[in-house]
Design a protein around this motif. Sequence first.
Motif, PDB file in Angstrom:
ATOM      1  N   SER A 121       0.984  -1.399  -0.436  1.00  0.00           N
ATOM      2  CA  SER A 121      -0.152  -0.517  -0.016  1.00  0.00           C
ATOM      3  C   SER A 121       0.980   1.122  -0.409  1.00  0.00           C
ATOM      4  CB  SER A 121      -0.717   0.229   1.249  1.00  0.00           C
ATOM      5  OG  SER A 121      -0.061   0.347   2.178  1.00  0.00           O
ATOM      6  N   SER A 122       1.861   0.894   0.359  1.00  0.00           N
ATOM      7  CA  SER A 122       3.094   2.299   1.060  1.00  0.00           C
ATOM      8  C   SER A 122       3.629   2.329  -0.901  1.00  0.00           C
ATOM      9  CB  SER A 122       3.854   2.306   1.470  1.00  0.00           C
ATOM     10  OG  SER A 122       4.481   0.984   1.515  1.00  0.00           O
ATOM     11  N   SER A 123       3.726   1.183  -1.106  1.00  0.00           N
ATOM     12  CA  SER A 123       4.377   1.660  -2.236  1.00  0.00           C
ATOM     13  C   SER A 123       3.774   1.609  -3.856  1.00  0.00           C
ATOM     14  CB  SER A 123       4.758   0.356  -2.909  1.00  0.00           C
ATOM     15  OG  SER A 123       5.590   0.099  -3.412  1.00  0.00           O
ATOM     16  N   SER A 124       2.472   1.307  -3.638  1.00  0.00           N
ATOM     17  CA  SER A 124       1.645   2.061  -4.441  1.00  0.00           C
ATOM     18  C   SER A 124       0.578   3.218  -4.113  1.00  0.00           C
ATOM     19  CB  SER A 124       0.251   0.917  -4.450  1.00  0.00           C
ATOM     20  OG  SER A 124      -0.849   1.357  -3.205  1.00  0.00           O
ATOM     21  N   PHE A 125       0.877   3.915  -3.410  1.00  0.00           N
ATOM     22  CA  PHE A 125       0.621   5.154  -3.317  1.00  0.00           C
ATOM     23  C   PHE A 125       2.131   5.963  -3.046  1.00  0.00           C
ATOM     24  CE2 PHE A 125       1.280   9.326   0.068  1.00  0.00           C
ATOM     25  CZ  PHE A 125       0.753   9.794  -0.212  1.00  0.00           C
ATOM     26  N   SER A 126       3.400   5.637  -3.320  1.00  0.00           N
ATOM     27  CA  SER A 126       4.379   6.497  -3.382  1.00  0.00           C
ATOM     28  C   SER A 126       4.511   6.370  -5.170  1.00  0.00           C
ATOM     29  CB  SER A 126       5.824   6.136  -3.414  1.00  0.00           C
ATOM     30  OG  SER A 126       5.929   4.662  -3.101  1.00  0.00           O
ATOM     31  N   HIS A 127       3.469   5.516  -5.494  1.00  0.00           N
ATOM     32  CA  HIS A 127       4.017   5.542  -7.018  1.00  0.00           C
ATOM     33  C   HIS A 127       2.615   6.399  -7.584  1.00  0.00           C
ATOM     34  CE1 HIS A 127       4.147   3.730 -11.063  1.00  0.00           C
ATOM     35  NE2 HIS A 127       2.582   3.806 -11.319  1.00  0.00           N
ATOM     36  N   ILE A 175       1.349  11.728 -10.348  1.00  0.00           N
ATOM     37  CA  ILE A 175       0.540  13.432 -10.068  1.00  0.00           C
ATOM     38  C   ILE A 175       1.545  13.980 -10.249  1.00  0.00           C
ATOM     39  CG2 ILE A 175      -0.777  14.440  -7.923  1.00  0.00           C
ATOM     40  CD1 ILE A 175      -2.005  12.212  -7.573  1.00  0.00           C
ATOM     41  N   PHE A 176       2.993  14.086  -9.441  1.00  0.00           N
ATOM     42  CA  PHE A 176       3.510  14.978  -9.501  1.00  0.00           C
ATOM     43  C   PHE A 176       4.845  15.223 -11.146  1.00  0.00           C
ATOM     44  CE2 PHE A 176       8.714  15.867  -9.398  1.00  0.00           C
ATOM     45  CZ  PHE A 176       8.512  17.069  -9.284  1.00  0.00           C
ATOM     46  N   PHE A 177       4.714  14.113 -11.535  1.00  0.00           N
ATOM     47  CA  PHE A 177       4.589  14.665 -12.227  1.00  0.00           C
ATOM     48  C   PHE A 177       4.262  14.648 -13.968  1.00  0.00           C
ATOM     49  CE2 PHE A 177       8.616  11.351 -11.574  1.00  0.00           C
ATOM     50  CZ  PHE A 177       9.285  12.294 -12.036  1.00  0.00           C
ATOM     51  N   ALA A 178       2.855  14.370 -13.691  1.00  0.00           N
ATOM     52  CA  ALA A 178       1.975  15.080 -14.365  1.00  0.00           C
ATOM     53  C   ALA A 178       1.936  16.566 -14.054  1.00  0.00           C
ATOM     54  CB  ALA A 178       0.381  14.884 -14.374  1.00  0.00           C
ATOM     55  N   THR A 179       1.789  16.989 -13.038  1.00  0.00           N
ATOM     56  CA  THR A 179       1.378  18.629 -13.122  1.00  0.00           C
ATOM     57  C   THR A 179       3.080  19.348 -13.171  1.00  0.00           C
ATOM     58  OG1 THR A 179       0.928  18.081 -10.229  1.00  0.00           O
ATOM     59  CG2 THR A 179       1.421  19.910 -10.857  1.00  0.00           C
ATOM     60  N   LEU A 180       4.123  18.619 -13.414  1.00  0.00           N
ATOM     61  CA  LEU A 180       5.560  19.285 -14.035  1.00  0.00           C
ATOM     62  C   LEU A 180       4.996  19.305 -15.284  1.00  0.00           C
ATOM     63  CD1 LEU A 180       7.783  19.954 -12.828  1.00  0.00           C
ATOM     64  CD2 LEU A 180       9.317  17.640 -13.087  1.00  0.00           C
ATOM     65  N   ALA A 181       4.753  18.397 -16.008  1.00  0.00           N
ATOM     66  CA  ALA A 181       4.212  18.546 -17.377  1.00  0.00           C
ATOM     67  C   ALA A 181       3.348  19.468 -17.646  1.00  0.00           C
ATOM     68  CB  ALA A 181       3.880  17.210 -17.492  1.00  0.00           C
TER      69      ALA A 181
END
Length: 113
Positions: free
Chosen positions: A11-17, A22-28
Amino acid sequence: MTTSPSTFTNSSSSFSHIARRIFFATLALLFVVYLGDFLWFQLRVHFPAAGPNTSSVHRYRLLAIPLKNNKVEYQIDAQKPEEDLPCARSLFPHAGNRPCWYVTRHAKDPISM
């Protein structure tokens, strides 16, 4: 029923993924908006019929003069009471000019001495 430690790891791995996506989509998205703004500005530089690319904002120069006891006195500049600040008609700064929406918002800010 007990949960195994691997469930928490997944669950923590999927959250970080998801957070990374979201971070890279916002940056793009930010990059695409900036690129579009830059291209629109350059189009107006090379083809003035498309509209003005720069403008100016008129303001009165208000000086903030610090006094004793943390007080501030405000005076209009006697040497140069008015000025026109150049600005770019865009969302982001271009050609060394700040955007007009930013300059207009801060035109009435006093100048610290």
